[in-house]
Design an enzyme around this catalytic site. Structure first.
Site, PDB file in Angstrom:
ATOM      1  N   ASP A   1      -8.252  -3.783   2.245  1.00  0.00           N
ATOM      2  CA  ASP A   1      -6.811  -4.778   1.986  1.00  0.00           C
ATOM      3  C   ASP A   1      -7.227  -6.076   2.622  1.00  0.00           C
ATOM      4  O   ASP A   1      -6.286  -6.910   2.381  1.00  0.00           O
ATOM      5  CB  ASP A   1      -5.845  -3.935   2.670  1.00  0.00           C
ATOM      6  CG  ASP A   1      -5.400  -2.521   2.052  1.00  0.00           C
ATOM      7  OD1 ASP A   1      -5.415  -2.460   0.931  1.00  0.00           O
ATOM      8  OD2 ASP A   1      -5.337  -1.787   2.853  1.00  0.00           O
TER       9      ASP A   1
ATOM     10  N   ASP B   1      -3.620  -1.591   5.369  1.00  0.00           N
ATOM     11  CA  ASP B   1      -3.980  -1.078   6.524  1.00  0.00           C
ATOM     12  C   ASP B   1      -5.440  -0.893   6.837  1.00  0.00           C
ATOM     13  O   ASP B   1      -6.285  -0.726   7.742  1.00  0.00           O
ATOM     14  CB  ASP B   1      -3.584   0.251   7.103  1.00  0.00           C
ATOM     15  CG  ASP B   1      -3.877   1.339   5.816  1.00  0.00           C
ATOM     16  OD1 ASP B   1      -4.447   1.165   4.829  1.00  0.00           O
ATOM     17  OD2 ASP B   1      -3.161   2.537   6.034  1.00  0.00           O
TER      18      ASP B   1
ATOM     19  N   ASP C   1       0.900  -1.162  -0.108  1.00  0.00           N
ATOM     20  CA  ASP C   1      -0.031   0.041   0.035  1.00  0.00           C
ATOM     21  C   ASP C   1       0.904   1.273   0.038  1.00  0.00           C
ATOM     22  O   ASP C   1       2.232   1.281   0.147  1.00  0.00           O
ATOM     23  CB  ASP C   1      -0.781  -0.103   1.239  1.00  0.00           C
ATOM     24  CG  ASP C   1      -2.052   1.031   1.300  1.00  0.00           C
ATOM     25  OD1 ASP C   1      -2.212   1.387   0.262  1.00  0.00           O
ATOM     26  OD2 ASP C   1      -2.269   1.519   2.348  1.00  0.00           O
TER      27      ASP C   1
END
Length: 904
Positions: free
Chosen positions: A643, A639, A335
């Protein structure tokens, strides 16, 4: 309102106007009647996520025993029980139970991810029912309800907004968007990505500021959050490469031991005519010698030590095998926000009418300076005016806490402007006292600017303005130059500069000002619509972490490809990727482009793309699956709730511990306490060291087991008296596993660990080369044991003395070979190689002490029929061990000289 619509309708709600959404839901701005709401509740069910299907605790516990290595350990326990060695039986069964309990606990934790997603739902909701405001339990919401939102609220269901006022919604957990999203009523394109649906508010997201109302269009499992929960439940968690290798290795080893045992029994009984009962005891000895009982227990110890070391590096491991999996990854999908970047907006560039300034320093800490063409620039009057406007036309607060860290309260962009002013040397509290605010026009999405009116204590007034560059260009007639003079606005110049800043992935903000009269104490739109003076364009970005740049380079040097998958815009993602060294010279791919590719075409293009933008949860999951289908071992970081499915599917999921959601943490195997990508690189290094240590242990354990097995086989083949009894074999296994083998778990990482490529995912635990080494050392150990046994018998010593010599010879060979095993290919002929491991030295000392007790202690002599040895006999034992050491080092030297070392 009698016909309640289905939640599973074909309507793309963001593609409808607010009125069309109300009509489709058979609702109005006054809300549903209570009777209608109850009817819809019966039809659609409560607004909550269904609990996951779970196996019962007993079934989960029994399932943990389904493991080839555990079957072997239980077989070993049965063998030791048959021999009456109840202590050994207890030790082996304890190791089995430890493995089972650890697996049982870990599987229970894995199921908590869905619970964490359910906890994101709001417990209460403010609704219109029958034209009246009412607060109800959020699980009572139904499609068609009108929900009222205010700052700080958690959105309780998926809503099509029907009125908004300055609404900003924090959607990072759902979309990955780093900043709160500005909402509006205008309908969106039907194919708009989740992060671009500005007219929608989704369940589980947070209202950062403003007010709104919306009509409920989806509840419970039909919401975007529910869809992710369903996806998470369907995702099959991957077993780790290590467990796959151990399982394969265990099958082959079990098969080999079984074949050897049966062949040996048949050979002795039918060819040599041995007594079947005696042959059975020999086969038991052979089986006891061949099974590496300590392997599962040692593997657990090695992984547990790795967990402890990783915790010291801010990586908290939730599932033991993930420690090693990190060391075998070939691709890291990361990410962007907060992992590769700081999640702290920073002004990087200032554009004025006559110069372009670079601003150094990252984050909210006011460390940095201004540079013009690379040269340091001290803040001058023009620069101070920009900084003053930036910090006064601002509603955020930036404060330093007791630890020295700078904490932001408010909008991240405004926090970046405060930091800019601090870098220019301004003191914000003092400035607010000198130029107190008289009035302001707050930011609203309709007009896209904020204005504030200030007066000093001499009566002078000034208006500051900040907002979207294209909007402020319409409101400005002049521009300020570096000397403080005013010139007519050059709109083309500012548009060119804005295009350049946008191409660098920077978010743009324009700042303007105008003098006000001493008597003006209120501010209206008419006061700022024209005749403003443009001061600067500000380029703001969430900058890469400096340590992340180095960590990405380290991973790439180690042969690991790093791919960035983000919900952010493509331009921003591409620019950040370039700064990090990700995707340079490659195109970025958006989620919309990804949807056009079938699975085969996606696998073909994946090697040429490293930056993925506007990615939804489905996109992230699909990318992970496509990489795994191409044979990659994938680590995924994230996070947000969005995800969680990809984190669960990846070979190792890595969640952020500080800013990450509970759903992400529960779906992941590793949690980073500091949300820092550099921690992942450190964990990869640790994982590789763990795998090395595991290989070292196997390379140490198998020859020791193999040597004992060859002694038994040779005795049967050549019709010799058994040099080692079954009880003595178990003594060797217990001593070497408890003392010598354990020392390798503490072995530090070898140099150059991150300079070699990751091992192939399908690489067996024992390569052909390793099989050669196991055979070589097994033959050497067996030769030493049998040779000294026969020598002693030839010299006329008794059988017990000869067996004591054979046993001590095997153990001494293992002691010397342990030192060889500290390096798989490198030489140990140095002070560090011979004496550099305290654990190895302590293990050798403990082993020699146990052997002294075995040889000289009367109780041990009675138990094992051992006898005392004289100095000459010990000298022969030491020479046997030394011979194994020399030959093993010579073999490594030949490998290095002729470059025969296997790659990876």
């Amino acid at each position: 309102m009698g016909n309640a619509p289905s939640q599973h309708s074909d309507h793309t709600w963001h593609g409808l106007t607010a009125q069309q959404a109300l009509d489709t839901q058979h609702s109005s701005t006054s809300g549903l009647s209570q009777d209608e709401a109850e009817l819809r509740l019966q039809r659609h069910g409560r607004n909550r996520l269904p609990p996951p299907k779970r196996r019962g605790p007993l079934l989960r516990l029994l399932y943990q025993f389904h493991n080839v290595l555990l079957y072997m350990m239980m077989a070993a326990a049965l063998v030791t029980a048959l021999l009456g060695h109840w202590v050994d039986t207890g030790v082996i069964l304890a190791a089995v139970l430890i493995n089972v309990v650890i697996g049982f606990i870990q599987e229970g934790k894995a199921e908590n991810a869905l619970d964490a997603i359910r906890n994101l739902l709001s417990p209460h909701a403010l609704v219109m029912r029958g034209g009246e405001r009412r607060e109800i339990d959020a699980d009572q919401l139904v499609p068609g309800d009108i929900v009222l939102l205010a700052s700080g609220d958690k959105v309780p269901a998926d809503l099509r907004l029907i009125s908004v006022k300055n609404l900003l919604v924090e959607e990072a957990a759902l979309t990955g968007e780093s900043l709160p999203v500005e909402k509006s009523l205008a309908r969106c394109q039907a194919d708009a990505a989740l992060g671009d649906r500005r007219c929608m508010a989704y369940s589980g997201t947070l209202v950062a500021s403003g007010q709104a109302s919306g009509v409920v269009v989806a509840t419970g499992a039909s919401t975007e959050l529910g869809r992710i929960g369903a996806m998470l439940q369907q995702v099959q968690a991957m077993t780790t490469p290590l467990l796959r290798q151990i399982e394969q290795f265990s099958r082959w080893l079990a098969l080999a031991i079984l074949i050897f045992a049966m062949a040996t029994f048949a050979l002795g009984t039918f060819w040599h005519g041995q007594d079947p009962a005696e042959m059975f005891m020999m086969v038991v000895a052979l089986t006891a010698a061949a099974i590496p009982e300590g392997l599962p227990a040692l593997m657990t110890v090695i992984l547990a030590l790795g967990v402890q070391r990783m915790a010291g590096r801010n990586a908290i491991v939730r599932r033991l095998p993930a420690v090693e999996t990190l060391g075998s990854v070939t691709v890291i999908c990361s990410d962007k926000t907060g992992t590769l970047t700081r999640n702290e907006m920073t002004v990087q560039r200032l554009v004025t009418a006559s110069r372009v300034l670079d601003v150094s320093g990252v984050g909210y800490a006011p460390t940095g300076a201004f540079h013009l063409d690379g040269a340091l620039l001290e803040p001058d009057a023009a620069l101070l005016e920009i900084a003053r406007a930036a910090t006064l036309c601002n509603d955020a607060q930036l404060q330093q806490d007791a630890t020295g860290s700078w904490r932001l309260q408010g909008d991240p962009t405004e926090g970046a402007l405060h930091t800019l002013a601090l870098k220019a040397g301004l003191d914000t509290p003092t400035l607010n006292l000198q130029l107190p605010r008289s009035d302001s026009i707050p930011f609203e999405s309709e007009h896209r600017f904020m204005a504030s009116l200030h007066h000093d204590h001499q009566g002078h007034g000034v208006i500051f303005l900040k907002g979207a560059p294209e909007r402020l260009l319409e409101m400005c007639s002049d521009q300020r130059d570096a000397d403080g003079g005013v010139q007519p606005l050059d709109a083309d110049y500012w548009r060119r500069q804005a295009t350049d800043l946008a191409a660098r992935g920077l978010r743009l903000l324009a700042i303007a000002s105008r003098a006000a009269s001493a008597s003006q104490r209120s501010l209206s739109f008419a006061d700022v619509e024209q005749d403003m003076t443009l001061l600067a364009l500000v380029g703001i970005i969430d900058p890469p972490r400096e340590e992340a740049i180095a960590a990405v380079a380290e991973c790439q040097r180690a042969g690991i490809r790093v791919k960035m998958i983000t919900g952010d815009h493509a331009e921003t993602a591409r620019a950040i990727g370039a700064q990090l060294g990700i995707g340079i010279g490659m195109p970025a791919m958006t989620g919309a482009e990804l949807e056009l590719l079938d699975e085969r075409r996606l696998r073909e293009v994946l090697p040429g793309v490293e930056v993925f933008a506007r990615a939804s949860p489905e996109h992230k999951l699909r990318l992970v699956q496509a990489m795994q289908a191409s044979g990659e071992v994938v680590a995924m970081t994230g996070d947000g709730v969005n995800d969680a499915p990809a984190l669960k599917r990846a070979d190792v999921g890595v969640a952020m511990g500080d800013k990450g959601t509970e759903a992400a943490k529960e779906a992941a195997e590793v949690v980073l306490a500091d949300d820092n990508f550099a921690t992942i690189a450190g964990a990869v290094r640790e994982g590789r060291a763990i795998y090395d240590n595991l290989k070292k242990f196997i390379l140490f354990a198998l020859p020791t087991n193999g040597g004992q097995a060859l002694i038994v086989i040779a005795a049967i083949l050549f019709q010799l008296t058994l040099p080692l009894t079954p009880a003595q074999v178990l003594w060797i296994n217990m001593v070497t596993s408890v003392t010598l083998g354990l020392a390798l778990a503490f072995e530090p990482a070898e140099s150059g660990l991150m300079d070699r490529p990751p091992r192939a995912p399908d690489e067996p635990l024992l390569s052909g080369f390793f099989v050669w080494r196991v055979l070589l050392v097994s033959v050497l150990m067996a030769g030493a044991g049998i040779g000294l046994f026969l020598w002693e018998l030839q010299q006329g010593t008794g059988l017990d003395s000869a067996r004591t010599m054979a046993l001590n010879a095997v153990v001494m060979c293992e002691v010397f070979y342990l030192i060889n095993s500290r390096r798989i290919f490198a030489s140990v002929l140095s002070f560090k190689g011979l004496f550099g491991s305290r654990a190895v030295l302590l293990a050798i000392a403990a082993c020699l002490l146990l052997q002294a007790l075995y040889t000289y202690a009367p109780p041990m002599q009675r138990l094992f029929n051992s006898t005392a040895l004289d100095a000459a006999q010990w000298a022969r034992v030491v020479l046997a061990g030394l011979a194994v050491f020399v030959i093993a080092e010579l073999e490594k030297w030949l490998i290095r000289r002729w470059h025969l070392q296997p790659s990876g």
